[in-house]
Motif scaffolding. Sequence first.
Motif, mmCIF file in Angstrom:
data_model
loop_
_atom_site.group_PDB
_atom_site.id
_atom_site.type_symbol
_atom_site.label_atom_id
_atom_site.label_comp_id
_atom_site.label_asym_id
_atom_site.label_seq_id
_atom_site.Cartn_x
_atom_site.Cartn_y
_atom_site.Cartn_z
ATOM 1 N N CYS A 1 0.838 -1.195 0.000
ATOM 2 C CA CYS A 1 0.000 0.000 0.000
ATOM 3 C C CYS A 1 0.878 1.252 0.000
ATOM 4 C CB CYS A 1 -0.905 0.007 1.232
ATOM 5 S SG CYS A 1 -1.914 1.499 1.382
ATOM 6 N N PRO A 2 0.612 2.221 -0.889
ATOM 7 C CA PRO A 2 1.432 3.447 -0.925
ATOM 8 C C PRO A 2 1.064 4.445 0.163
ATOM 9 C CG PRO A 2 -0.260 3.553 -2.599
ATOM 10 C CD PRO A 2 -0.387 2.198 -1.963
ATOM 11 N N TYR A 3 -0.007 4.195 0.930
ATOM 12 C CA TYR A 3 -0.492 5.160 1.904
ATOM 13 C C TYR A 3 -0.306 4.736 3.356
ATOM 14 C CZ TYR A 3 -2.790 6.616 -2.399
ATOM 15 O OH TYR A 3 -3.040 6.981 -3.690
ATOM 16 N N LEU A 4 -0.504 3.455 3.641
ATOM 17 C CA LEU A 4 -0.430 2.968 5.016
ATOM 18 C C LEU A 4 0.642 1.889 5.128
ATOM 19 C CD1 LEU A 4 -4.250 2.689 5.831
ATOM 20 C CD2 LEU A 4 -2.680 4.559 6.422
ATOM 21 N N ALA B 1 -9.772 1.672 4.147
ATOM 22 C CA ALA B 1 -9.328 3.012 4.531
ATOM 23 C C ALA B 1 -9.488 4.033 3.410
ATOM 24 C CB ALA B 1 -7.872 2.969 4.993
ATOM 25 N N CYS B 2 -9.394 3.617 2.159
ATOM 26 C CA CYS B 2 -9.519 4.548 1.036
ATOM 27 C C CYS B 2 -10.976 4.938 0.849
ATOM 28 C CB CYS B 2 -8.982 3.921 -0.243
ATOM 29 S SG CYS B 2 -7.187 3.703 -0.277
ATOM 30 N N VAL C 1 -7.551 9.068 2.884
ATOM 31 C CA VAL C 1 -7.159 7.976 3.771
ATOM 32 C C VAL C 1 -6.879 8.551 5.148
ATOM 33 C CG1 VAL C 1 -5.526 6.105 4.196
ATOM 34 C CG2 VAL C 1 -6.175 6.673 1.847
ATOM 35 N N LYS C 2 -7.689 8.207 6.116
ATOM 36 C CA LYS C 2 -7.462 8.663 7.480
ATOM 37 C C LYS C 2 -6.134 8.105 7.974
ATOM 38 C CE LYS C 2 -9.601 8.903 12.048
ATOM 39 N NZ LYS C 2 -10.781 8.555 12.881
ATOM 40 N N GLY C 3 -5.303 8.978 8.552
ATOM 41 C CA GLY C 3 -4.007 8.560 9.049
ATOM 42 C C GLY C 3 -2.879 8.712 8.056
ATOM 43 N N SER C 4 -3.211 9.068 6.805
ATOM 44 C CA SER C 4 -2.179 9.301 5.787
ATOM 45 C C SER C 4 -1.971 10.804 5.645
ATOM 46 C CB SER C 4 -2.599 8.700 4.439
ATOM 47 O OG SER C 4 -1.679 9.050 3.421
ATOM 48 N N ALA C 5 -0.814 11.291 6.081
ATOM 49 C CA ALA C 5 -0.565 12.736 6.086
ATOM 50 C C ALA C 5 -0.677 13.343 4.696
ATOM 51 C CB ALA C 5 0.818 13.022 6.675
ATOM 52 N N ARG C 6 -0.281 12.617 3.677
ATOM 53 C CA ARG C 6 -0.295 13.163 2.322
ATOM 54 C C ARG C 6 -1.703 13.338 1.771
ATOM 55 N NH1 ARG C 6 2.073 8.307 -1.442
ATOM 56 N NH2 ARG C 6 1.342 9.666 -3.102
ATOM 57 N N MET C 7 -2.705 12.780 2.447
ATOM 58 C CA MET C 7 -4.087 12.885 1.992
ATOM 59 C C MET C 7 -4.899 13.930 2.751
ATOM 60 S SD MET C 7 -4.902 10.787 -0.463
ATOM 61 C CE MET C 7 -4.579 9.204 -1.222
ATOM 62 N N GLN C 8 -4.381 14.448 3.855
ATOM 63 C CA GLN C 8 -5.205 15.265 4.741
ATOM 64 C C GLN C 8 -5.583 16.625 4.167
ATOM 65 O OE1 GLN C 8 -6.538 13.744 7.336
ATOM 66 N NE2 GLN C 8 -5.394 12.011 6.527
ATOM 67 N N TYR C 9 -4.843 17.117 3.178
ATOM 68 C CA TYR C 9 -5.166 18.419 2.609
ATOM 69 C C TYR C 9 -6.575 18.461 2.020
ATOM 70 C CZ TYR C 9 -4.412 16.488 -2.085
ATOM 71 O OH TYR C 9 -4.510 15.746 -3.238
ATOM 72 N N ALA D 1 -14.198 16.161 8.342
ATOM 73 C CA ALA D 1 -13.090 15.624 9.130
ATOM 74 C C ALA D 1 -12.307 16.747 9.774
ATOM 75 C CB ALA D 1 -12.163 14.787 8.247
ATOM 76 N N GLU D 2 -11.606 16.432 10.832
ATOM 77 C CA GLU D 2 -10.744 17.397 11.508
ATOM 78 C C GLU D 2 -9.534 17.675 10.636
ATOM 79 O OE1 GLU D 2 -9.602 19.874 14.666
ATOM 80 O OE2 GLU D 2 -11.434 18.708 14.481
ATOM 81 N N PRO D 3 -9.365 18.907 10.134
ATOM 82 C CA PRO D 3 -8.213 19.206 9.287
ATOM 83 C C PRO D 3 -6.904 19.118 10.066
ATOM 84 C CG PRO D 3 -9.897 20.918 9.109
ATOM 85 C CD PRO D 3 -10.241 20.072 10.297
ATOM 86 N N GLU D 4 -5.852 18.747 9.364
ATOM 87 C CA GLU D 4 -4.526 18.752 9.952
ATOM 88 C C GLU D 4 -4.017 20.188 10.030
ATOM 89 O OE1 GLU D 4 -2.834 16.137 11.173
ATOM 90 O OE2 GLU D 4 -4.595 14.917 10.780
#
Length: 252
Positions: A18-21, A67-68, A211-219, A239-242
């Motif tokens: 998986c490229p995300y988790l 997750a996706c 993907v929750k927990g993937s920093a590169r997706m939070q934007y 969702a709660e923004p980073e």
Amino acid sequence: MSAPFRFPRFFVTTPSPCPYLPGKTERKVFTELSGPHATELNDALGRIGFRRSQNVAYRPSCADCSACVSVRVVATEFKPNASQRKLIRRNADLSVTACKPWTTEEQFDLLRRYLSARHPGGGMAEMDDLDFADMVEQTPVNTYVIEYRDPAGKLVGACLSDYQADGLSMIYSFFDADLADRPSLGTYIILDHITRAAKSGLPFVYLGYWVKGSARMQYKTRFQPMERLGSGGWTRFDAEPEPAMMLDSLLG
């Protein structure tokens, strides 16, 4: 009597990392987009969480993970916040052109610099000009390369986008990540797509998977209101923004 179109055949890929988790594996279900009804099929599959890559529509189909999550911005209700309005004003001098899906050396050079700055060693790092041409030009649907140029005519950003019946689907965007006077160009490209969709009466901008927990997706959570696809269909998602500093470093 023949049917108006053939029901698509679906296939499943073999598991891969998986490229995300970390520690997870991914698997995809996919089908070919071809023939006179490719556009209608792509629109229908997009509404149930599929994404397009060249002439293939795919979505995650992992045995032990969900997750996706497909997400889309409600463009017709979107109102930019203060920082987003400032970003729109800062880049108001950019000229934006929807180009046919034909690649240029200028686009490929920008892509290479973007990948080197933001995704060194990533899955696209070894992409050559022929791979890039395949990514852009092999499309059976209504696709554009949206170009962003500064007042001097220099290409500073681009996005491969599909025009669907209910919105714009952002397939892949890239930009000059080294412009100190134009930070957050990636964010601006999304904002511009939202504005253009709304002006065209298209209700949504599809941003792919979150993907929750993937920093590169939070934007992606910064563009509200947003909907996510679940077992009961599309529902509002807040969702709660980073932290903005972290997101800006990822999205640019």
